[in-house]
Write a protein that holds these residues in place. Structure first.
Motif, PDB file in Angstrom:
ATOM      1  N   LYS A   1       0.910  -1.098   0.050  1.00  0.00           N
ATOM      2  CA  LYS A   1       0.044   0.009  -0.195  1.00  0.00           C
ATOM      3  C   LYS A   1       0.859   1.255   0.065  1.00  0.00           C
ATOM      4  CE  LYS A   1      -4.412  -1.202   0.119  1.00  0.00           C
ATOM      5  NZ  LYS A   1      -5.375  -0.761  -0.769  1.00  0.00           N
ATOM      6  N   LEU A   2       2.007   1.107   0.966  1.00  0.00           N
ATOM      7  CA  LEU A   2       2.694   2.182   0.928  1.00  0.00           C
ATOM      8  C   LEU A   2       3.393   2.552  -0.494  1.00  0.00           C
ATOM      9  CD1 LEU A   2       4.482   1.811   4.538  1.00  0.00           C
ATOM     10  CD2 LEU A   2       2.577   3.538   3.772  1.00  0.00           C
ATOM     11  N   PHE A   3       3.815   1.622  -1.159  1.00  0.00           N
ATOM     12  CA  PHE A   3       4.671   1.593  -2.457  1.00  0.00           C
ATOM     13  C   PHE A   3       3.729   2.320  -3.430  1.00  0.00           C
ATOM     14  CE2 PHE A   3       5.951   0.337  -6.693  1.00  0.00           C
ATOM     15  CZ  PHE A   3       7.434   0.624  -6.541  1.00  0.00           C
ATOM     16  N   ASP A   4       2.478   1.987  -3.519  1.00  0.00           N
ATOM     17  CA  ASP A   4       1.612   2.510  -4.319  1.00  0.00           C
ATOM     18  C   ASP A   4       0.770   3.682  -4.223  1.00  0.00           C
ATOM     19  OD1 ASP A   4       1.757   0.031  -5.999  1.00  0.00           O
ATOM     20  OD2 ASP A   4       0.212  -0.893  -5.079  1.00  0.00           O
ATOM     21  N   ASN A   5       0.596   4.067  -2.911  1.00  0.00           N
ATOM     22  CA  ASN A   5      -0.025   4.977  -2.414  1.00  0.00           C
ATOM     23  C   ASN A   5       0.379   6.112  -1.645  1.00  0.00           C
ATOM     24  OD1 ASN A   5      -2.508   3.744  -3.662  1.00  0.00           O
ATOM     25  ND2 ASN A   5      -2.933   2.540  -1.759  1.00  0.00           N
TER      26      ASN A   5
ATOM     27  N   THR B   1       8.286  -6.783   0.362  1.00  0.00           N
ATOM     28  CA  THR B   1       7.477  -6.287  -0.646  1.00  0.00           C
ATOM     29  C   THR B   1       8.049  -5.208  -1.252  1.00  0.00           C
ATOM     30  OG1 THR B   1       5.547  -7.003   0.593  1.00  0.00           O
ATOM     31  CG2 THR B   1       4.983  -5.546  -1.005  1.00  0.00           C
ATOM     32  N   LEU B   2       8.534  -4.156  -0.648  1.00  0.00           N
ATOM     33  CA  LEU B   2       9.169  -2.890  -1.029  1.00  0.00           C
ATOM     34  C   LEU B   2      10.347  -3.236  -2.112  1.00  0.00           C
ATOM     35  CD1 LEU B   2       8.752  -0.552   2.078  1.00  0.00           C
ATOM     36  CD2 LEU B   2       7.520  -0.368  -0.161  1.00  0.00           C
ATOM     37  N   VAL B   3      10.946  -4.096  -1.741  1.00  0.00           N
ATOM     38  CA  VAL B   3      12.425  -4.272  -2.418  1.00  0.00           C
ATOM     39  C   VAL B   3      11.713  -4.984  -3.650  1.00  0.00           C
ATOM     40  CG1 VAL B   3      14.200  -5.921  -2.462  1.00  0.00           C
ATOM     41  CG2 VAL B   3      13.921  -4.623  -0.638  1.00  0.00           C
ATOM     42  N   ASN B   4      10.847  -6.040  -3.893  1.00  0.00           N
ATOM     43  CA  ASN B   4      10.240  -6.556  -4.764  1.00  0.00           C
ATOM     44  C   ASN B   4       9.673  -5.535  -5.696  1.00  0.00           C
ATOM     45  OD1 ASN B   4      11.352  -9.175  -4.060  1.00  0.00           O
ATOM     46  ND2 ASN B   4       9.218  -9.779  -3.850  1.00  0.00           N
ATOM     47  N   SER B   5       8.875  -4.687  -5.118  1.00  0.00           N
ATOM     48  CA  SER B   5       8.187  -3.502  -6.174  1.00  0.00           C
ATOM     49  C   SER B   5       9.103  -2.772  -6.571  1.00  0.00           C
ATOM     50  CB  SER B   5       7.277  -2.764  -4.872  1.00  0.00           C
ATOM     51  OG  SER B   5       6.332  -3.427  -4.514  1.00  0.00           O
ATOM     52  N   PHE B   6      10.306  -2.523  -6.103  1.00  0.00           N
ATOM     53  CA  PHE B   6      11.323  -1.604  -6.509  1.00  0.00           C
ATOM     54  C   PHE B   6      12.166  -2.202  -7.879  1.00  0.00           C
ATOM     55  CE2 PHE B   6      11.445   1.508  -3.095  1.00  0.00           C
ATOM     56  CZ  PHE B   6      11.883   2.781  -3.468  1.00  0.00           C
ATOM     57  N   ALA B   7      12.190  -3.500  -7.598  1.00  0.00           N
ATOM     58  CA  ALA B   7      12.889  -4.371  -8.854  1.00  0.00           C
ATOM     59  C   ALA B   7      11.963  -4.231 -10.068  1.00  0.00           C
ATOM     60  CB  ALA B   7      12.851  -5.890  -8.202  1.00  0.00           C
TER      61      ALA B   7
ATOM     62  N   GLY C   1       2.955  -2.419  -5.964  1.00  0.00           N
ATOM     63  CA  GLY C   1       3.557  -2.642  -4.767  1.00  0.00           C
ATOM     64  C   GLY C   1       2.328  -3.668  -3.945  1.00  0.00           C
ATOM     65  N   GLN C   2       1.095  -3.300  -4.327  1.00  0.00           N
ATOM     66  CA  GLN C   2       0.023  -4.441  -3.835  1.00  0.00           C
ATOM     67  C   GLN C   2       0.166  -5.696  -4.543  1.00  0.00           C
ATOM     68  OE1 GLN C   2      -4.136  -2.118  -3.663  1.00  0.00           O
ATOM     69  NE2 GLN C   2      -2.722  -0.855  -4.611  1.00  0.00           N
ATOM     70  N   ALA C   3       0.437  -5.846  -5.658  1.00  0.00           N
ATOM     71  CA  ALA C   3       0.741  -6.865  -6.419  1.00  0.00           C
ATOM     72  C   ALA C   3       2.110  -8.009  -5.846  1.00  0.00           C
ATOM     73  CB  ALA C   3       1.146  -7.028  -7.861  1.00  0.00           C
ATOM     74  N   GLN C   4       2.997  -7.299  -5.431  1.00  0.00           N
ATOM     75  CA  GLN C   4       4.063  -7.848  -4.947  1.00  0.00           C
ATOM     76  C   GLN C   4       3.955  -8.048  -3.347  1.00  0.00           C
ATOM     77  OE1 GLN C   4       6.930  -9.217  -6.460  1.00  0.00           O
ATOM     78  NE2 GLN C   4       5.814  -8.302  -8.278  1.00  0.00           N
ATOM     79  N   GLY C   5       2.999  -7.391  -3.030  1.00  0.00           N
ATOM     80  CA  GLY C   5       2.521  -7.651  -1.397  1.00  0.00           C
ATOM     81  C   GLY C   5       1.654  -8.953  -1.482  1.00  0.00           C
ATOM     82  N   PHE C   6       0.849  -9.029  -2.310  1.00  0.00           N
ATOM     83  CA  PHE C   6       0.200 -10.196  -2.686  1.00  0.00           C
ATOM     84  C   PHE C   6       1.040 -11.699  -2.619  1.00  0.00           C
ATOM     85  CE2 PHE C   6      -1.664 -13.276  -5.706  1.00  0.00           C
ATOM     86  CZ  PHE C   6      -2.667 -13.872  -4.937  1.00  0.00           C
ATOM     87  N   VAL C   7       2.043 -11.585  -3.365  1.00  0.00           N
ATOM     88  CA  VAL C   7       2.965 -12.333  -3.403  1.00  0.00           C
ATOM     89  C   VAL C   7       3.510 -12.797  -2.139  1.00  0.00           C
ATOM     90  CG1 VAL C   7       5.376 -13.248  -4.095  1.00  0.00           C
ATOM     91  CG2 VAL C   7       3.560 -12.090  -5.998  1.00  0.00           C
ATOM     92  N   SER C   8       4.060 -11.841  -1.350  1.00  0.00           N
ATOM     93  CA  SER C   8       4.527 -11.835   0.042  1.00  0.00           C
ATOM     94  C   SER C   8       3.552 -12.672   1.023  1.00  0.00           C
ATOM     95  CB  SER C   8       5.278 -10.692   0.590  1.00  0.00           C
ATOM     96  OG  SER C   8       6.298 -10.259  -0.164  1.00  0.00           O
ATOM     97  N   MET C   9       2.422 -12.089   0.959  1.00  0.00           N
ATOM     98  CA  MET C   9       1.327 -12.455   1.737  1.00  0.00           C
ATOM     99  C   MET C   9       1.148 -14.035   1.492  1.00  0.00           C
ATOM    100  SD  MET C   9      -1.318  -9.348   1.772  1.00  0.00           S
ATOM    101  CE  MET C   9      -2.252  -9.819   2.785  1.00  0.00           C
ATOM    102  N   MET C  10       0.861 -14.479   0.419  1.00  0.00           N
ATOM    103  CA  MET C  10       0.562 -15.759   0.142  1.00  0.00           C
ATOM    104  C   MET C  10       1.803 -16.534   0.667  1.00  0.00           C
ATOM    105  SD  MET C  10      -2.380 -15.522  -0.905  1.00  0.00           S
ATOM    106  CE  MET C  10      -2.667 -17.334  -0.962  1.00  0.00           C
ATOM    107  N   ILE C  11       2.863 -16.255   0.479  1.00  0.00           N
ATOM    108  CA  ILE C  11       4.039 -17.031   1.042  1.00  0.00           C
ATOM    109  C   ILE C  11       3.950 -17.061   2.441  1.00  0.00           C
ATOM    110  CG2 ILE C  11       6.854 -16.810   1.428  1.00  0.00           C
ATOM    111  CD1 ILE C  11       6.805 -15.645  -1.423  1.00  0.00           C
TER     112      ILE C  11
END
Length: 410
Positions: free
Chosen positions: A70-74, A120-126, A346-356
Protein backbone atom coordinates in the motif's frame (compact mmCIF):
# COMPACT_ATOMS: atom_id res chain seq x y z
CA UNK A 1 27.42 27.23 -22.16
CA UNK A 2 24.83 26.47 -19.50
CA UNK A 3 25.32 23.81 -16.89
CA UNK A 4 22.27 22.18 -15.35
CA UNK A 5 23.02 22.00 -11.65
CA UNK A 6 19.64 20.60 -10.65
CA UNK A 7 19.77 17.32 -8.76
CA UNK A 8 17.94 14.94 -11.05
CA UNK A 9 17.34 11.55 -9.45
CA UNK A 10 18.50 8.59 -11.48
CA UNK A 11 16.76 5.24 -11.81
CA UNK A 12 17.74 2.65 -9.22
CA UNK A 13 20.93 0.80 -10.09
CA UNK A 14 20.44 -2.96 -9.95
CA UNK A 15 23.71 -3.47 -8.08
CA UNK A 16 22.39 -1.53 -5.07
CA UNK A 17 19.17 -3.54 -5.11
CA UNK A 18 21.20 -6.76 -5.12
CA UNK A 19 23.58 -5.55 -2.40
CA UNK A 20 20.62 -4.54 -0.26
CA UNK A 21 19.05 -7.95 -0.82
CA UNK A 22 22.30 -9.63 0.25
CA UNK A 23 22.55 -7.61 3.46
CA UNK A 24 18.89 -8.06 4.32
CA UNK A 25 18.81 -11.82 3.83
CA UNK A 26 22.13 -12.38 5.59
CA UNK A 27 20.80 -10.48 8.59
CA UNK A 28 17.45 -12.27 8.44
CA UNK A 29 19.15 -15.68 8.22
CA UNK A 30 20.99 -14.94 11.43
CA UNK A 31 17.66 -14.52 13.25
CA UNK A 32 15.09 -17.12 12.13
CA UNK A 33 17.28 -20.25 12.64
CA UNK A 34 18.02 -19.37 16.27
CA UNK A 35 14.52 -18.35 17.37
CA UNK A 36 13.41 -21.84 18.43
CA UNK A 37 16.90 -22.76 19.66
CA UNK A 38 17.20 -19.63 21.82
CA UNK A 39 13.65 -19.83 23.19
CA UNK A 40 13.90 -23.48 24.22
CA UNK A 41 17.57 -23.66 25.21
CA UNK A 42 18.12 -20.26 26.86
CA UNK A 43 14.70 -18.84 27.71
CA UNK A 44 13.40 -22.30 28.76
CA UNK A 45 10.16 -22.00 26.81
CA UNK A 46 8.31 -24.98 25.34
CA UNK A 47 8.44 -26.00 21.69
CA UNK A 48 4.74 -25.18 21.53
CA UNK A 49 5.43 -21.62 22.65
CA UNK A 50 8.29 -21.33 20.14
CA UNK A 51 5.95 -22.51 17.39
CA UNK A 52 3.34 -19.98 18.49
CA UNK A 53 5.88 -17.14 18.34
CA UNK A 54 6.89 -18.22 14.82
CA UNK A 55 3.25 -18.47 13.72
CA UNK A 56 2.36 -15.02 15.06
CA UNK A 57 5.53 -13.68 13.46
CA UNK A 58 4.44 -15.01 10.06
CA UNK A 59 1.00 -13.43 10.49
CA UNK A 60 2.59 -10.10 11.38
CA UNK A 61 4.88 -10.45 8.37
CA UNK A 62 1.73 -10.78 6.22
CA UNK A 63 0.44 -7.52 7.67
CA UNK A 64 3.81 -5.91 6.92
CA UNK A 65 3.64 -7.15 3.32
CA UNK A 66 0.18 -5.62 2.90
CA UNK A 67 1.27 -2.31 4.41
CA UNK A 68 4.44 -2.25 2.30
CA UNK A 69 2.46 -2.73 -0.91
CA UNK A 70 0.00 0.00 0.00
CA UNK A 71 2.80 2.43 0.88
CA UNK A 72 4.60 1.77 -2.41
CA UNK A 73 1.47 2.39 -4.50
CA UNK A 74 -0.22 5.16 -2.53
CA UNK A 75 2.51 6.96 -0.60
CA UNK A 76 6.25 7.53 -1.06
CA UNK A 77 8.28 4.37 -1.86
CA UNK A 78 11.61 5.90 -0.79
CA UNK A 79 10.37 7.17 2.57
CA UNK A 80 8.58 3.85 3.14
CA UNK A 81 11.83 1.94 2.57
CA UNK A 82 13.75 4.19 4.97
CA UNK A 83 11.10 3.81 7.69
CA UNK A 84 10.85 0.02 7.39
CA UNK A 85 14.63 -0.42 7.43
CA UNK A 86 14.75 1.77 10.57
CA UNK A 87 12.07 -0.40 12.23
CA UNK A 88 14.11 -3.55 11.57
CA UNK A 89 17.30 -1.89 12.83
CA UNK A 90 15.59 -0.77 16.06
CA UNK A 91 14.15 -4.24 16.67
CA UNK A 92 17.41 -6.12 16.04
CA UNK A 93 19.51 -3.61 17.98
CA UNK A 94 17.13 -3.85 20.93
CA UNK A 95 17.56 -7.64 20.97
CA UNK A 96 21.22 -7.12 21.88
CA UNK A 97 20.16 -5.65 25.23
CA UNK A 98 16.58 -6.81 25.86
CA UNK A 99 16.43 -10.48 24.96
CA UNK A 100 14.60 -11.95 27.96
CA UNK A 101 11.09 -13.36 27.99
CA UNK A 102 8.56 -12.10 26.87
CA UNK A 103 10.31 -8.98 25.44
CA UNK A 104 12.17 -11.26 23.03
CA UNK A 105 8.91 -12.30 21.33
CA UNK A 106 7.65 -8.72 20.91
CA UNK A 107 10.93 -7.57 19.37
CA UNK A 108 10.97 -10.57 17.02
CA UNK A 109 7.44 -9.66 15.94
CA UNK A 110 8.46 -6.03 15.36
CA UNK A 111 11.32 -7.27 13.17
CA UNK A 112 8.87 -9.57 11.33
CA UNK A 113 6.63 -6.61 10.51
CA UNK A 114 9.56 -4.59 9.15
CA UNK A 115 10.93 -7.54 7.17
CA UNK A 116 7.54 -8.26 5.60
CA UNK A 117 7.14 -4.65 4.50
CA UNK A 118 10.74 -4.39 3.35
CA UNK A 119 10.57 -7.54 1.19
CA UNK A 120 7.46 -6.26 -0.60
CA UNK A 121 9.04 -2.86 -1.15
CA UNK A 122 12.27 -4.40 -2.48
CA UNK A 123 10.32 -6.58 -4.93
CA UNK A 124 8.30 -3.53 -5.98
CA UNK A 125 11.45 -1.50 -6.61
CA UNK A 126 12.78 -4.41 -8.68
CA UNK A 127 9.90 -3.93 -11.13
CA UNK A 128 11.08 -0.34 -11.82
CA UNK A 129 14.67 -1.10 -12.87
CA UNK A 130 15.18 -0.04 -16.51
CA UNK A 131 17.18 -1.83 -19.17
CA UNK A 132 16.58 -5.36 -17.83
CA UNK A 133 13.75 -7.80 -18.14
CA UNK A 134 11.95 -8.06 -14.82
CA UNK A 135 12.43 -11.82 -14.66
CA UNK A 136 16.22 -11.44 -15.03
CA UNK A 137 16.29 -8.97 -12.13
CA UNK A 138 14.30 -11.37 -9.96
CA UNK A 139 16.57 -14.27 -10.95
CA UNK A 140 19.60 -12.25 -9.87
CA UNK A 141 17.87 -11.32 -6.61
CA UNK A 142 17.09 -15.00 -5.99
CA UNK A 143 20.76 -15.96 -6.36
CA UNK A 144 21.90 -13.15 -4.04
CA UNK A 145 19.14 -14.06 -1.56
CA UNK A 146 20.48 -17.59 -1.29
CA UNK A 147 24.06 -16.34 -0.88
CA UNK A 148 22.72 -14.36 2.08
CA UNK A 149 21.01 -17.47 3.48
CA UNK A 150 24.27 -19.45 3.24
CA UNK A 151 26.29 -16.68 4.91
CA UNK A 152 23.70 -16.15 7.65
CA UNK A 153 23.28 -19.83 8.51
CA UNK A 154 27.06 -20.30 8.48
CA UNK A 155 27.39 -17.45 10.97
CA UNK A 156 24.78 -19.07 13.20
CA UNK A 157 26.51 -22.43 13.02
CA UNK A 158 29.89 -21.05 14.01
CA UNK A 159 28.96 -18.16 16.32
CA UNK A 160 25.87 -19.24 18.27
CA UNK A 161 27.99 -20.91 20.94
CA UNK A 162 29.70 -17.55 21.56
CA UNK A 163 26.39 -15.97 22.51
CA UNK A 164 23.12 -14.72 21.06
CA UNK A 165 24.22 -11.12 21.63
CA UNK A 166 27.12 -11.46 19.18
CA UNK A 167 24.80 -12.66 16.42
CA UNK A 168 22.43 -9.75 17.01
CA UNK A 169 25.32 -7.27 16.97
CA UNK A 170 26.46 -8.54 13.57
CA UNK A 171 22.89 -8.59 12.27
CA UNK A 172 22.35 -5.01 13.52
CA UNK A 173 25.53 -3.90 11.73
CA UNK A 174 24.23 -5.44 8.50
CA UNK A 175 20.87 -3.69 8.83
CA UNK A 176 22.57 -0.38 9.66
CA UNK A 177 24.57 -0.69 6.43
CA UNK A 178 21.35 -1.55 4.59
CA UNK A 179 19.65 1.56 5.93
CA UNK A 180 22.57 3.71 4.74
CA UNK A 181 22.32 2.21 1.25
CA UNK A 182 18.56 2.77 1.16
CA UNK A 183 18.93 6.35 2.38
CA UNK A 184 21.57 7.22 -0.23
CA UNK A 185 20.68 5.07 -3.27
CA UNK A 186 16.93 4.38 -3.25
CA UNK A 187 15.73 7.97 -3.69
CA UNK A 188 14.83 7.35 -7.33
CA UNK A 189 11.85 8.16 -9.56
CA UNK A 190 9.21 5.43 -9.60
CA UNK A 191 7.36 5.05 -12.90
CA UNK A 192 3.74 4.18 -12.12
CA UNK A 193 2.30 4.09 -15.63
CA UNK A 194 2.53 1.46 -18.29
CA UNK A 195 3.38 2.56 -21.82
CA UNK A 196 2.06 -0.53 -23.55
CA UNK A 197 -1.14 -0.39 -25.52
CA UNK A 198 -4.28 -2.01 -24.24
CA UNK A 199 -4.74 -5.63 -25.16
CA UNK A 200 -1.19 -6.41 -26.28
CA UNK A 201 -0.56 -10.12 -26.16
CA UNK A 202 2.77 -11.09 -24.66
CA UNK A 203 4.88 -14.12 -25.54
CA UNK A 204 3.62 -15.70 -22.33
CA UNK A 205 0.19 -15.99 -23.83
CA UNK A 206 -1.31 -13.54 -21.40
CA UNK A 207 -2.81 -10.18 -22.09
CA UNK A 208 -0.71 -7.39 -20.67
CA UNK A 209 -2.91 -5.16 -18.56
CA UNK A 210 -2.52 -1.58 -19.58
CA UNK A 211 -2.55 1.11 -16.93
CA UNK A 212 -2.71 4.11 -19.24
CA UNK A 213 -5.49 6.41 -18.22
CA UNK A 214 -6.12 4.60 -14.95
CA UNK A 215 -4.14 6.47 -12.28
CA UNK A 216 -6.35 5.16 -9.44
CA UNK A 217 -6.56 1.59 -10.64
CA UNK A 218 -7.04 -1.00 -7.89
CA UNK A 219 -5.40 -4.37 -7.52
CA UNK A 220 -7.89 -7.05 -8.61
CA UNK A 221 -7.62 -10.80 -8.22
CA UNK A 222 -8.01 -12.55 -11.57
CA UNK A 223 -8.38 -16.34 -11.94
CA UNK A 224 -4.70 -16.57 -12.89
CA UNK A 225 -3.62 -14.60 -9.81
CA UNK A 226 -5.82 -16.75 -7.57
CA UNK A 227 -4.21 -19.90 -9.01
CA UNK A 228 -0.72 -18.43 -8.61
CA UNK A 229 -1.53 -17.41 -5.02
CA UNK A 230 -2.80 -20.91 -4.20
CA UNK A 231 0.38 -22.39 -5.67
CA UNK A 232 2.55 -20.07 -3.58
CA UNK A 233 0.56 -21.02 -0.48
CA UNK A 234 0.99 -24.79 -0.88
CA UNK A 235 4.62 -24.41 -2.01
CA UNK A 236 5.67 -22.60 1.14
CA UNK A 237 3.44 -24.71 3.36
CA UNK A 238 5.35 -27.70 1.96
CA UNK A 239 8.69 -25.94 2.27
CA UNK A 240 8.05 -25.39 5.98
CA UNK A 241 8.16 -29.17 6.44
CA UNK A 242 11.91 -28.97 5.84
CA UNK A 243 12.23 -26.22 8.45
CA UNK A 244 10.08 -27.95 11.09
CA UNK A 245 9.57 -31.73 11.02
CA UNK A 246 12.53 -32.87 8.90
CA UNK A 247 15.10 -32.41 11.68
CA UNK A 248 13.29 -34.71 14.13
CA UNK A 249 12.34 -37.07 11.27
CA UNK A 250 16.00 -37.43 10.26
CA UNK A 251 16.91 -37.96 13.90
CA UNK A 252 14.32 -40.74 14.13
CA UNK A 253 16.06 -42.39 11.17
CA UNK A 254 19.30 -42.40 13.17
CA UNK A 255 20.98 -39.42 11.50
CA UNK A 256 23.00 -36.84 13.50
CA UNK A 257 21.77 -33.25 13.76
CA UNK A 258 24.74 -32.01 11.72
CA UNK A 259 23.32 -33.81 8.67
CA UNK A 260 20.30 -31.49 8.79
CA UNK A 261 22.57 -28.43 8.77
CA UNK A 262 24.52 -29.98 5.88
CA UNK A 263 21.30 -30.13 3.83
CA UNK A 264 20.80 -26.37 3.95
CA UNK A 265 24.41 -25.75 3.01
CA UNK A 266 24.03 -28.07 0.01
CA UNK A 267 20.77 -26.32 -0.92
CA UNK A 268 22.36 -22.87 -0.90
CA UNK A 269 25.50 -23.92 -2.79
CA UNK A 270 23.41 -25.70 -5.44
CA UNK A 271 21.33 -22.59 -6.05
CA UNK A 272 24.39 -20.35 -6.23
CA UNK A 273 26.14 -22.64 -8.74
CA UNK A 274 23.21 -23.64 -10.96
CA UNK A 275 20.67 -20.81 -10.84
CA UNK A 276 22.19 -18.93 -13.79
CA UNK A 277 21.93 -22.02 -15.99
CA UNK A 278 18.38 -22.77 -14.84
CA UNK A 279 17.25 -19.15 -15.24
CA UNK A 280 18.79 -18.89 -18.72
CA UNK A 281 16.66 -21.87 -19.75
CA UNK A 282 13.55 -20.50 -18.02
CA UNK A 283 13.94 -16.99 -19.46
CA UNK A 284 13.63 -18.34 -22.98
CA UNK A 285 10.21 -19.77 -22.24
CA UNK A 286 6.83 -18.44 -21.08
CA UNK A 287 6.45 -17.94 -17.36
CA UNK A 288 3.88 -20.68 -16.98
CA UNK A 289 6.21 -23.29 -18.48
CA UNK A 290 8.97 -22.83 -15.90
CA UNK A 291 6.56 -22.30 -12.99
CA UNK A 292 4.40 -25.35 -13.75
CA UNK A 293 7.41 -27.58 -14.52
CA UNK A 294 9.18 -26.39 -11.37
CA UNK A 295 6.06 -27.05 -9.29
CA UNK A 296 5.75 -30.63 -10.60
CA UNK A 297 9.41 -31.33 -9.80
CA UNK A 298 9.05 -29.67 -6.39
CA UNK A 299 5.96 -31.74 -5.59
CA UNK A 300 7.54 -35.00 -6.74
CA UNK A 301 10.30 -34.62 -4.14
CA UNK A 302 7.72 -35.17 -1.38
CA UNK A 303 6.53 -38.38 -3.03
CA UNK A 304 10.07 -39.78 -3.08
CA UNK A 305 10.55 -38.57 0.50
CA UNK A 306 8.12 -41.30 1.60
CA UNK A 307 10.67 -44.00 0.73
CA UNK A 308 14.02 -42.55 1.89
CA UNK A 309 15.95 -44.08 4.78
CA UNK A 310 19.57 -43.02 4.20
CA UNK A 311 21.15 -39.54 4.27
CA UNK A 312 22.37 -39.74 0.68
CA UNK A 313 18.80 -40.44 -0.40
CA UNK A 314 17.55 -37.38 1.47
CA UNK A 315 20.26 -35.32 -0.25
CA UNK A 316 19.04 -36.49 -3.68
CA UNK A 317 15.43 -35.68 -2.79
CA UNK A 318 16.41 -32.26 -1.46
CA UNK A 319 18.36 -31.58 -4.66
CA UNK A 320 15.23 -32.47 -6.65
CA UNK A 321 13.23 -30.03 -4.53
CA UNK A 322 15.93 -27.39 -5.06
CA UNK A 323 15.75 -27.72 -8.85
CA UNK A 324 11.98 -27.28 -8.71
CA UNK A 325 12.44 -24.28 -6.43
CA UNK A 326 14.93 -22.69 -8.84
CA UNK A 327 12.49 -23.05 -11.74
CA UNK A 328 9.48 -21.72 -9.83
CA UNK A 329 10.37 -19.26 -7.07
CA UNK A 330 12.19 -16.44 -8.92
CA UNK A 331 9.74 -16.54 -11.83
CA UNK A 332 6.55 -16.01 -9.83
CA UNK A 333 7.05 -12.37 -8.67
CA UNK A 334 8.21 -11.43 -12.18
CA UNK A 335 5.16 -13.16 -13.66
CA UNK A 336 2.83 -11.33 -11.28
CA UNK A 337 4.52 -8.03 -12.18
CA UNK A 338 4.01 -8.83 -15.88
CA UNK A 339 0.26 -9.46 -15.62
CA UNK A 340 -0.67 -6.62 -13.28
CA UNK A 341 -0.80 -2.83 -13.89
CA UNK A 342 2.21 -0.77 -12.85
CA UNK A 343 0.06 1.43 -10.60
CA UNK A 344 -0.55 -1.54 -8.30
CA UNK A 345 2.98 -3.00 -8.44
CA UNK A 346 3.37 -2.65 -4.69
CA UNK A 347 0.06 -4.35 -3.90
CA UNK A 348 0.81 -7.09 -6.45
CA UNK A 349 4.15 -7.87 -4.81
CA UNK A 350 2.45 -7.58 -1.42
CA UNK A 351 0.02 -10.27 -2.58
CA UNK A 352 2.99 -12.52 -3.45
CA UNK A 353 4.58 -11.94 -0.03
CA UNK A 354 1.28 -12.47 1.80
CA UNK A 355 0.61 -15.82 0.11
CA UNK A 356 4.15 -16.95 0.97
CA UNK A 357 3.68 -15.88 4.59
CA UNK A 358 0.27 -17.58 4.81
CA UNK A 359 1.89 -20.87 3.75
CA UNK A 360 4.52 -20.35 6.43
CA UNK A 361 1.77 -19.77 9.01
CA UNK A 362 -0.20 -22.94 8.25
CA UNK A 363 2.81 -25.16 7.48
CA UNK A 364 4.05 -25.65 11.08
CA UNK A 365 0.50 -26.18 12.38
CA UNK A 366 -0.40 -28.74 9.71
CA UNK A 367 2.89 -30.63 9.94
CA UNK A 368 2.80 -30.58 13.76
CA UNK A 369 -0.71 -32.09 13.85
CA UNK A 370 0.31 -34.84 11.42
CA UNK A 371 3.57 -35.55 13.23
CA UNK A 372 1.87 -35.81 16.64
CA UNK A 373 -0.19 -38.66 15.19
CA UNK A 374 2.83 -40.33 13.59
CA UNK A 375 1.51 -39.71 10.07
CA UNK A 376 4.79 -38.71 8.40
CA UNK A 377 4.18 -40.64 5.17
CA UNK A 378 0.62 -39.34 4.95
CA UNK A 379 1.98 -35.82 5.49
CA UNK A 380 4.41 -36.12 2.58
CA UNK A 381 1.80 -37.76 0.35
CA UNK A 382 -0.84 -35.12 1.14
CA UNK A 383 1.31 -32.13 0.16
CA UNK A 384 2.39 -33.99 -3.01
CA UNK A 385 -1.23 -34.56 -4.08
CA UNK A 386 -2.48 -31.08 -3.14
CA UNK A 387 0.37 -29.39 -4.97
CA UNK A 388 -0.23 -31.45 -8.12
CA UNK A 389 -3.94 -30.54 -8.04
CA UNK A 390 -3.24 -26.81 -7.69
CA UNK A 391 -0.57 -26.96 -10.42
CA UNK A 392 -3.09 -28.67 -12.72
CA UNK A 393 -5.66 -25.96 -11.97
CA UNK A 394 -3.09 -23.28 -12.84
CA UNK A 395 -2.31 -25.05 -16.13
CA UNK A 396 -6.02 -25.29 -16.99
CA UNK A 397 -6.59 -21.63 -16.10
CA UNK A 398 -3.69 -20.54 -18.32
CA UNK A 399 -4.89 -22.73 -21.19
CA UNK A 400 -8.35 -21.14 -21.04
CA UNK A 401 -6.91 -17.64 -20.85
CA UNK A 402 -4.55 -18.25 -23.76
CA UNK A 403 -7.39 -19.67 -25.86
CA UNK A 404 -9.58 -16.65 -25.06
CA UNK A 405 -6.77 -14.22 -25.93
CA UNK A 406 -6.15 -15.95 -29.28
CA UNK A 407 -9.86 -15.82 -30.12
CA UNK A 408 -10.05 -12.11 -29.25
CA UNK A 409 -7.10 -11.33 -31.51
CA UNK A 410 -8.65 -13.03 -34.55
Amino acid sequence: MQIDLTDKPRPLDEKWLLFGTLLSNTGNSMIWPVTTLYMTGVLHQSFTMAGLVLMVGSLISMVGSFVGGKLFDNWRPYEAMVITSFIILIAVSSLIIWNGWPVFAFLIWLANFGMGAEQTLVNSFATTIPGEKTRIVFNNMYIVLNIGVVLGTLAVGYLFDYGFNLLMMISAALYFTLMLIIATKFNVPVVRTNTEATGVTTPEGTEKVSSVGAPNQRFRLTPVLVAIGALLFITYLSYMLWETVMAPHMKSLGMPTRNYADLWMINGVTIILLQKFVSNWANQRPYQVSVILGSIIFASSFFFLIFVKEFWQIVLVFELLTIGEMLQSPQVPAWVAQITPKEVAGQAQGFVSMMISSGRVIGPIYSGMMMDRGWMKILFLSVFIIMLIITALLAITMAKRTKKTVENNK
